[in-house]
Design a protein around this motif. Structure first.
Motif, PDB file in Angstrom:
ATOM      1  N   MET A 218      40.354-108.929 -76.834  1.00 24.35           N
ATOM      2  CA  MET A 218      39.038-108.360 -77.137  1.00 24.35           C
ATOM      3  C   MET A 218      37.972-108.746 -76.111  1.00 24.35           C
ATOM      4  N   LEU A 219      38.271-109.693 -75.209  1.00 20.46           N
ATOM      5  CA  LEU A 219      37.269-110.126 -74.229  1.00 20.46           C
ATOM      6  C   LEU A 219      36.733-108.957 -73.396  1.00 20.46           C
ATOM      7  N   PRO A 220      37.607-108.111 -72.795  1.00 14.25           N
ATOM      8  CA  PRO A 220      37.046-106.992 -72.022  1.00 14.25           C
ATOM      9  C   PRO A 220      36.265-106.001 -72.881  1.00 14.25           C
ATOM     10  N   VAL A 221      36.656-105.857 -74.137  1.00 16.56           N
ATOM     11  CA  VAL A 221      35.931-104.960 -75.031  1.00 16.56           C
ATOM     12  C   VAL A 221      34.517-105.481 -75.262  1.00 16.56           C
ATOM     13  N   VAL A 222      34.400-106.790 -75.517  1.00 19.85           N
ATOM     14  CA  VAL A 222      33.091-107.415 -75.714  1.00 19.85           C
ATOM     15  C   VAL A 222      32.250-107.299 -74.447  1.00 19.85           C
ATOM     16  N   LEU A 223      32.870-107.617 -73.310  1.00 15.18           N
ATOM     17  CA  LEU A 223      32.164-107.605 -72.029  1.00 15.18           C
ATOM     18  C   LEU A 223      31.673-106.206 -71.684  1.00 15.18           C
ATOM     19  N   LEU A 224      32.595-105.243 -71.644  1.00 14.96           N
ATOM     20  CA  LEU A 224      32.231-103.897 -71.217  1.00 14.96           C
ATOM     21  C   LEU A 224      31.378-103.188 -72.263  1.00 14.96           C
ATOM     22  N   GLY A 225      31.630-103.478 -73.538  1.00 12.37           N
ATOM     23  CA  GLY A 225      30.819-102.864 -74.585  1.00 12.37           C
ATOM     24  C   GLY A 225      29.355-103.237 -74.466  1.00 12.37           C
ATOM     25  N   CYS A 226      29.099-104.528 -74.250  1.00  7.26           N
ATOM     26  CA  CYS A 226      27.707-104.986 -74.090  1.00  7.26           C
ATOM     27  C   CYS A 226      27.090-104.435 -72.811  1.00  7.26           C
ATOM     28  N   LEU A 227      27.901-104.341 -71.756  1.00  6.18           N
ATOM     29  CA  LEU A 227      27.392-103.909 -70.463  1.00  6.18           C
ATOM     30  C   LEU A 227      27.016-102.427 -70.480  1.00  6.18           C
ATOM     31  N   TYR A 228      27.928-101.586 -70.977  1.00  5.56           N
ATOM     32  CA  TYR A 228      27.711-100.146 -70.902  1.00  5.56           C
ATOM     33  C   TYR A 228      26.850 -99.603 -72.031  1.00  5.56           C
ATOM     34  N   SER A 229      26.686-100.374 -73.092  1.00  7.23           N
ATOM     35  CA  SER A 229      25.792 -99.935 -74.160  1.00  7.23           C
ATOM     36  C   SER A 229      24.335-100.217 -73.815  1.00  7.23           C
ATOM     37  N   GLY A 230      24.112-101.019 -72.770  1.00  8.27           N
ATOM     38  CA  GLY A 230      22.757-101.358 -72.371  1.00  8.27           C
ATOM     39  C   GLY A 230      22.178-102.543 -73.117  1.00  8.27           C
ATOM     40  N   ILE A 231      22.998-103.186 -73.960  1.00  3.56           N
ATOM     41  CA  ILE A 231      22.509-104.341 -74.718  1.00  3.56           C
ATOM     42  C   ILE A 231      22.184-105.504 -73.788  1.00  3.56           C
ATOM     43  N   THR A 232      23.014-105.671 -72.751  1.00  3.49           N
ATOM     44  CA  THR A 232      22.830-106.791 -71.833  1.00  3.49           C
ATOM     45  C   THR A 232      22.823-106.313 -70.391  1.00  3.49           C
ATOM     46  N   THR A 233      22.272-107.150 -69.522  1.00  2.77           N
ATOM     47  CA  THR A 233      22.417-106.952 -68.078  1.00  2.77           C
ATOM     48  C   THR A 233      23.799-107.467 -67.668  1.00  2.77           C
ATOM     49  N   PRO A 234      24.276-107.169 -66.436  1.00  9.56           N
ATOM     50  CA  PRO A 234      25.569-107.710 -65.998  1.00  9.56           C
ATOM     51  C   PRO A 234      25.637-109.234 -66.082  1.00  9.56           C
ATOM     52  N   THR A 235      24.560-109.920 -65.722  1.00  8.11           N
ATOM     53  CA  THR A 235      24.568-111.380 -65.770  1.00  8.11           C
ATOM     54  C   THR A 235      24.623-111.881 -67.204  1.00  8.11           C
ATOM     55  N   GLU A 236      23.866-111.248 -68.086  1.00  7.99           N
ATOM     56  CA  GLU A 236      23.916-111.637 -69.498  1.00  7.99           C
ATOM     57  C   GLU A 236      25.289-111.347 -70.094  1.00  7.99           C
ATOM     58  N   ALA A 237      25.918-110.238 -69.666  1.00  5.28           N
ATOM     59  CA  ALA A 237      27.265-109.922 -70.139  1.00  5.28           C
ATOM     60  C   ALA A 237      28.260-110.980 -69.677  1.00  5.28           C
ATOM     61  N   ALA A 238      28.083-111.473 -68.449  1.00  6.69           N
ATOM     62  CA  ALA A 238      28.962-112.538 -67.951  1.00  6.69           C
ATOM     63  C   ALA A 238      28.783-113.815 -68.765  1.00  6.69           C
ATOM     64  N   GLY A 239      27.521-114.151 -69.099  1.00  9.46           N
ATOM     65  CA  GLY A 239      27.269-115.321 -69.948  1.00  9.46           C
ATOM     66  C   GLY A 239      27.873-115.152 -71.329  1.00  9.46           C
ATOM     67  N   LEU A 240      27.770-113.955 -71.891  1.00  8.42           N
ATOM     68  CA  LEU A 240      28.356-113.684 -73.196  1.00  8.42           C
ATOM     69  C   LEU A 240      29.881-113.803 -73.139  1.00  8.42           C
ATOM     70  N   ALA A 241      30.487-113.331 -72.035  1.00  8.24           N
ATOM     71  CA  ALA A 241      31.935-113.443 -71.874  1.00  8.24           C
ATOM     72  C   ALA A 241      32.369-114.903 -71.833  1.00  8.24           C
ATOM     73  N   ALA A 242      31.605-115.735 -71.119  1.00  5.72           N
ATOM     74  CA  ALA A 242      31.937-117.159 -71.049  1.00  5.72           C
ATOM     75  C   ALA A 242      31.795-117.820 -72.416  1.00  5.72           C
ATOM     76  N   ALA A 243      30.727-117.467 -73.157  1.00  3.97           N
ATOM     77  CA  ALA A 243      30.526-118.034 -74.496  1.00  3.97           C
ATOM     78  C   ALA A 243      31.634-117.579 -75.453  1.00  3.97           C
TER      79      ALA A 243
END
Length: 432
Positions: free
Chosen positions: A226-251
């Protein structure tokens, strides 16, 4: 070319320092300072370019965060679960474990973004599994582990594509989704070649996993998948910036590793140390590239090269084929990040002036650079796998060449057919 010009002497200094074992980032800073001194320019400009380039780019923070997520997700228990999941899907086909090797590289791509990390982690494990009981020769297992490792950096999240976004100003979101089809194409041609070789060489087939076991195996691997789903979902939905998506992936990686997979504090500490070391090495390379790019701009090299190439009246396709040749040769000798940070900014203005889409150009360039990692004579993955597998380079290359052939065929398709790259980005709003 004037070999006593400040620029030539700066290049000579960088080459000499590199041959003496100085890290390439430090060598570029040293050569750039020499250039500024010989030109009578303020040598403080080197520090100014370094500071402005690093502190003004929020995107740079995504790199250590992606590396941290990869380090956490590379723990043994997670790899074991993912490998069992891949084996349940493709292990029953001809060349079972070899097919698993490619599929787990595709799956592990979402947790790595680095070919060298993939080879050192899952590639090392697959090498041991494939050669156990003499199922496959050491040369074939090492060759496959090397070539399958290049798939990861083409698929999201890709550290090379993050670096390209940094130097080109292209949207990282569109670049990530643009790498999906080319990355899957690389995996498909490798698996097709394995099928042919398995029929010809009678490679073993793994015992089919009973259907009743599939729910359990999938459930165990599901949080990691589910990691790529969480990462790409947040990125392409506009919820997060790429950097915030990377932080969310690490968390997310830390959360599931600790809560679901029993990752110990010692392993967390090792992941932090490993990611810090890798981030520092990439950071110094970026710092050196920022300073050296200032030198290149001062010499007006990008504009001169662009004018020269346009004067030859190259078509966009001819230019792309020339770039493929240049990058394949350079990739066989240089580290990929160096090529992205130094060579691509010089070539990109010409590509844009010829009407080549920057997203297409970036994916084609990264694909070239990744193939260069397994191209003789000095591909970095080749040397890594000879050490991991304890075999000679000649033994490894015998089995690498067939895979190089099908990967170059995939590169040709991506180069000649831009829609393979741009189809998915256009679905989510890209207008290029």
């Amino acid at each position: 070319m004037n070999f006593t010009s400040p620029f030539s002497l700066a290049l000579g200094a960088i080459l000499a320092l590199s041959l003496l074992g100085v890290p390439i980032g430090h060598a570029m800073i040293g050569g750039s300072v020499l250039y500024l001194y010989l030109k009578g320019m303020d040598m403080g400009a080197a520090a100014e370019q370094l500071l402005n380039g690093t502190y003004s780019s929020f995107l740079l923070l995504a790199i250590p965060l992606f590396i941290l997520a990869a380090s956490i997700m590379s723990s043994g228990s997670i790899l074991d679960r993912l490998t069992r999941f891949c084996n349940a899907i493709v292990g029953r086909f001809p060349g079972g474990l070899a097919q698993v090797n490619v599929l787990q590289s595709i799956v592990f791509a979402s947790m790595s973004g680095s070919a060298l990390a993939d080879a050192a982690g899952s590639g090392k494990m697959m090498q041991a599994m494939m050669t156990r009981d003499g199922k496959y020769t050491r040369g074939f297992a090492a060759a496959l582990s090397a070539v399958s490792s290049v798939i990861g950096p083409v698929l999201p999240p890709s550290i090379p594509l993050v670096l390209y976004a940094l130097v080109s100003g292209t949207s990282i979101g569109y670049l990530f989704v643009a790498g999906v089809i080319p990355g899957l194409l690389l995996g498909a041609v490798q698996m097709a070649l394995i099928y042919v070789l398995a029929r010809r060489r009678n490679f073993p087939v793994e015992a089919p996993v009973p259907l009743r076991e599939m729910p359990r195996i999938t459930r165990e691997a599901f949080p990691a998948l589910m990691l790529p789903v969480v990462l790409l979902g947040c990125l392409y939905s506009g919820i997060t910036t790429p950097t915030e998506a990377a932080g969310l992936a690490a968390a997310y990686a830390l959360l599931i590793s600790a809560a679901l997979y029993g990752m110990r504090w010692g392993e967390v500490y090792e992941a932090l140390i490993s990611s810090a070391r890798t981030s520092i090495s990439i950071g110094m390379l970026i710092a050196g590239a920022l300073v050296f790019n200032y030198v290149i701009t001062s010499e007006n090299i990008p504009a001169t090269l662009s004018a020269m190439l346009q004067g030859t009246q190259l078509s966009p396709l001819a230019f792309l084929l020339l770039v493929n040749l240049i990058l394949l040769v350079l990739g066989a000798f240089l580290e990929g990040s160096t090529i992205i940070l130094i060579i691509l900014p010089v070539l990109l203005p010409t590509a844009v002036s010829l009407g080549i889409d920057p997203v297409h150009f970036g994916v084609v360039a990264v694909l070239n650079i990744m193939i260069g990692l397994v191209t003789p004579p000095y591909g970095l993955l080749l040397f890594m796998m000879t050490r991991i597998a304890d075999i000679s380079m000649a033994e490894l290359l015998r089995d690498v060449f067939p895979f190089l052939g099908v990967m170059l065929a995939a590169l040709a398709l991506v180069t000649l057919w831009p829609d393979l790259v741009l189809f998915l980005p256009r679905l989510i709003g890209y207008t290029g």
